[in-house]
Design a protein around this motif. Structure first.
Motif, short mmCIF file in Angstrom:
data_model
loop_
_atom_site.label_atom_id
_atom_site.label_comp_id
_atom_site.label_asym_id
_atom_site.label_seq_id
_atom_site.Cartn_x
_atom_site.Cartn_y
_atom_site.Cartn_z
N ILE A 287 -1.19 2.33 38.42
CA ILE A 287 -0.40 3.30 39.18
C ILE A 287 1.04 3.42 38.67
O ILE A 287 1.59 4.52 38.58
N ALA A 288 1.64 2.29 38.32
CA ALA A 288 3.05 2.32 37.89
C ALA A 288 3.24 1.44 36.65
O ALA A 288 3.86 0.37 36.71
N PRO A 289 2.71 1.87 35.51
CA PRO A 289 2.83 1.07 34.28
C PRO A 289 4.22 1.16 33.66
O PRO A 289 5.01 2.03 34.01
N SER A 290 4.48 0.26 32.72
CA SER A 290 5.80 0.20 32.08
C SER A 290 5.91 1.14 30.88
O SER A 290 7.01 1.55 30.51
N ASN A 291 4.77 1.45 30.25
CA ASN A 291 4.79 2.25 29.02
C ASN A 291 3.92 3.50 29.16
O ASN A 291 3.13 3.61 30.11
N GLU A 292 4.04 4.40 28.20
CA GLU A 292 3.22 5.60 28.18
C GLU A 292 2.76 5.89 26.76
O GLU A 292 3.44 5.54 25.80
N VAL A 293 1.60 6.52 26.66
CA VAL A 293 1.08 6.93 25.37
C VAL A 293 0.30 8.22 25.57
O VAL A 293 -0.28 8.44 26.64
N LYS A 294 0.32 9.09 24.57
CA LYS A 294 -0.41 10.35 24.67
C LYS A 294 -1.56 10.38 23.66
O LYS A 294 -1.34 10.19 22.46
N ILE A 295 -2.76 10.62 24.17
CA ILE A 295 -3.96 10.62 23.34
C ILE A 295 -4.59 12.02 23.36
O ILE A 295 -4.82 12.60 24.42
N ALA A 296 -4.88 12.54 22.17
CA ALA A 296 -5.63 13.79 22.06
C ALA A 296 -7.11 13.47 22.20
O ALA A 296 -7.67 12.72 21.40
N PHE A 297 -7.72 13.98 23.24
CA PHE A 297 -9.14 13.77 23.51
C PHE A 297 -9.87 15.03 23.05
O PHE A 297 -9.81 16.06 23.70
N ASN A 529 -12.74 -2.91 27.27
CA ASN A 529 -13.42 -3.06 26.00
C ASN A 529 -12.42 -3.24 24.86
O ASN A 529 -11.44 -2.51 24.76
N PRO A 530 -12.66 -4.20 23.95
CA PRO A 530 -11.71 -4.48 22.86
C PRO A 530 -11.46 -3.30 21.93
O PRO A 530 -10.34 -3.13 21.43
N VAL A 531 -12.50 -2.49 21.67
CA VAL A 531 -12.31 -1.34 20.77
C VAL A 531 -11.34 -0.33 21.38
O VAL A 531 -10.42 0.15 20.70
N ILE A 532 -11.54 -0.02 22.66
CA ILE A 532 -10.64 0.93 23.33
C ILE A 532 -9.23 0.35 23.41
O ILE A 532 -8.24 1.05 23.18
N CYS A 533 -9.14 -0.93 23.74
CA CYS A 533 -7.83 -1.59 23.82
C CYS A 533 -7.12 -1.56 22.47
O CYS A 533 -5.91 -1.30 22.39
N GLY A 534 -7.87 -1.86 21.41
CA GLY A 534 -7.27 -1.86 20.08
C GLY A 534 -6.72 -0.49 19.70
O GLY A 534 -5.64 -0.38 19.12
N PHE A 535 -7.46 0.54 20.06
CA PHE A 535 -7.02 1.91 19.77
C PHE A 535 -5.74 2.26 20.54
O PHE A 535 -4.78 2.80 19.96
N ILE A 536 -5.71 1.95 21.82
CA ILE A 536 -4.53 2.27 22.64
C ILE A 536 -3.32 1.46 22.17
O ILE A 536 -2.19 1.96 22.11
N LYS A 537 -3.55 0.21 21.80
CA LYS A 537 -2.45 -0.62 21.29
C LYS A 537 -1.89 -0.03 19.99
O LYS A 537 -0.68 0.03 19.79
N ALA A 538 -2.80 0.44 19.13
CA ALA A 538 -2.36 1.05 17.88
C ALA A 538 -1.59 2.34 18.14
O ALA A 538 -0.58 2.62 17.49
N ALA A 539 -2.08 3.13 19.10
CA ALA A 539 -1.37 4.36 19.45
C ALA A 539 0.00 4.07 20.03
O ALA A 539 0.97 4.78 19.78
N LEU A 540 0.09 2.99 20.79
CA LEU A 540 1.35 2.60 21.42
C LEU A 540 2.35 2.10 20.38
O LEU A 540 3.54 2.44 20.42
#
Length: 545
Positions: A287-297, A529-540
């Protein structure tokens, strides 16, 4: 805590569909599980299809796949994501499957020549399936699909009515979820739809023990008392379920209303004190995270987001794990393929190309993959997304201009993706692809092992594991004939299963990973899931550390 016999919670819905019975059932299950009980959960769907596998996303939304290869209702995804458990085909059945089973028994002569009727044979088959799902469980939560009053749901309601009488007092309860609409012109919440819905339920012979009221606005004490009196339930058994910032708030909202005390009283349970500390912390991050990232779906069903439900939820889970809000920018792949400019992809931190079937929108997805590869933007391709990444690489790096999938062009000279004649299924058995229905042949469904290449990006993501198991739902496979050509040009085959390509990645790219499996099917709020986490971390971070 171990109960002497299985207790049942039956969840029905009234007024209209899509009120959130699945979320309510999963939320109650989460609270009971975190109270130390062994919880089972089941979805019974009254539609006549054998399963949702052949249904259009426009009809039914996402098809969820279990470890054992069952194509099930999307609510099973909610159940797994909330309960952090893997379910099976025994956790979902339909009218079609029930009738199919009864007819097969009749053909084998198991009914000894009797006339087969809805009562008792169909109803008994439903009861048996419910009881089998509840074996070795303290409590089985049973969600009945559809809405009370639907003609196709009557055998299911008769089954739970009879089963409650069979197991006796304090061993079963009925929870009815209804709509309490807010009428703007009158400025009031209206209880009449709930009263009518409960009246319809009673006409069938079922009296609810608890009412969950779906509403836009909170119900005051007077309104709750009115519902309790008119529907014949205790005052503490009227629970509100108002719109929330996140579905993962619902268990906490129920807990604040002391729903467990009411359930404990009806089912004769004791010491229901759930440990929700970790859940609560994750919800705060959602609900109130510290960071933001934008992903093209990038997908072709962006106007029907329910068809990507597990994937959008998996992005939320990864965001919670990384204390990051994942903002999704929906890109219609069909429109993208007709654009000369890719301006829509220039302001994103990562590009995700989702799975799917059929040719529509494919060239737009290939454009997005090419953009991510050439501009060093973190990229994740899933299922068809991996196959298209291979096609894009073959066309633009290997210079095989006619590279394609035989799904889209049966006569292409370079079938980068093709339909193999046989494969080994998740049980280690050879499967021959045969046409079983007019809609297609054998699919690779369920959990399969992926052997991971040492020191690869995939290996780092899975914490140096030698292999993992992930779920599949596809028919066409990547052609291993081109493997050496890929690797000579810097594309790594980092995951395989008995010669089948499971994962690919690029050298000298911040994060370029595509997988044949569906990592979203095993993602949960408490175990992203580690794959999704890895992708979001890379995007961040714009790189994988």
């Amino acid at each position: 805590m171990k109960l002497k016999q299985t207790k049942y919670i039956f969840v029905t819905g009234g007024v209209l569909s899509s009120l959130g019975k699945g979320i309510a059932a999963a939320s109650i299950g989460t609270l009971l599980k975190n109270s130390g009980l062994n919880i089972g959960i089941l979805k019974a769907d009254p539609y006549i299809n054998v399963d949702p596998g052949t249904m259009s996303p426009f009809e039914h939304g996402e098809v969820f796949v279990t470890d054992d290869g069952a194509e099930t209702d999307l609510d099973l995804g909610h159940y797994e994501r909330f309960l952090d458990e893997s379910l099976s085909q025994s956790n979902n059945f339909t009218t079609g499957r029930v009738y199919q089973s009864v007819i097969e028994k009749e053909r084998r002569g198991e009914y000894l020549g009797k006339t087969i009727q809805v009562i008792p044979h169909i109803v008994d088959e439903i009861k048996d399936r419910i009881k089998n799902a509840g074996k070795d469980k303290d409590i089985l939560i049973v969600e009945i699909g559809g809405t009370v009053g639907d003609i196709e749901g009557l055998p299911f309601l008769e089954a739970i009515r009879a089963l409650k009488l069979e197991v006796g007092k304090n061993n079963a309860m009925n929870i009815h979820l209804t709509l309490v609409p807010f009428i703007k012109a009158a400025g009031e919440l209206k209880t009449k739809p709930t009263q009518h819905s409960v009246g319809e339920l009673r006409r069938i012979g079922i009296s609810p023990d608890m009412i969950i009221c779906r509403s836009e606005k909170s119900l005051d004490k007077e309104l709750k008392n009115k519902i309790a009196i008119s529907c014949g339930v205790e005052k503490n058994c009227v629970i509100e379920s108002i719109d929330a910032a996140s579905i993962y708030q619902i268990p906490l909202n129920f807990l604040k209303q002391d729903i467990l005390s009411a359930i404990a009283n009806i089912l004769d349970l004791k010491n229901l004190k759930p440990d929700m500390e970790n859940w609560n912390n994750l919800v705060k991050r959602v609900i109130a995270p510290s960071n933001e990232v934008k992903i093209a779906f990038v997908g072709k069903y962006i106007d029907l987001k329910e068809s990507y439900k597990s994937l959008t939820e998996a992005l939320i889970h990864a965001g919670a794990a990384l204390d990051t809000k994942v903002n999704i920018k929906w890109i219609d792949s069909e429109k993208l393929q007709n654009l000369d400019s890719l301006e829509d992809l220039k302001d994103v931190n990562g590009i995700l190309v989702a799975g799917g079937f059929g040719y529509r929108g494919v060239e737009g997805k290939i454009k997005a993959i090419n953009y991510a590869r050439e501009h060093n933007i973190p990229f994740l391709g899933i299922c068809l997304g991996m196959q298209l990444a291979l096609i894009e690489f073959a066309r633009n790096v290997l210079k095989l201009k006619d590279a394609n999938s035989s799904e889209f062009d049966e006569k292409c000279q370079n079938p980068i993706v093709y339909l193999i004649d046989e494969f080994i299924d998740s049980n280690g058995t050879k499967q021959i692809r045969t046409s079983k229905t007019p809609l297609g042949g054998t699919m690779r469904l369920g959990s399969y092992e992926c052997e991971i290449k040492k020191d690869s990006l995939l290996s780092k993501i899975y914490h140096n594991a030698k292999s993992v198991k992930e779920r599949h739902r596809h028919r066409y496979e990547a052609n291993p004939k081109y493997k050496k050509m890929y690797e000579d040009k810097g594309l790594i085959i980092s995951g395989e299963n008995k010669g089948l390509i499971e994962a690919i990645e690029l050298k000298n790219h911040p994060f370029f990973l595509a997988v044949q499996f569906h990592p979203e099917f095993t993602s949960r709020l408490e175990n992203a899931n580690p794959v999704i986490c890895g992708f979001i971390k890379a995007a961040l971070n714009n790189e994988y550390n």
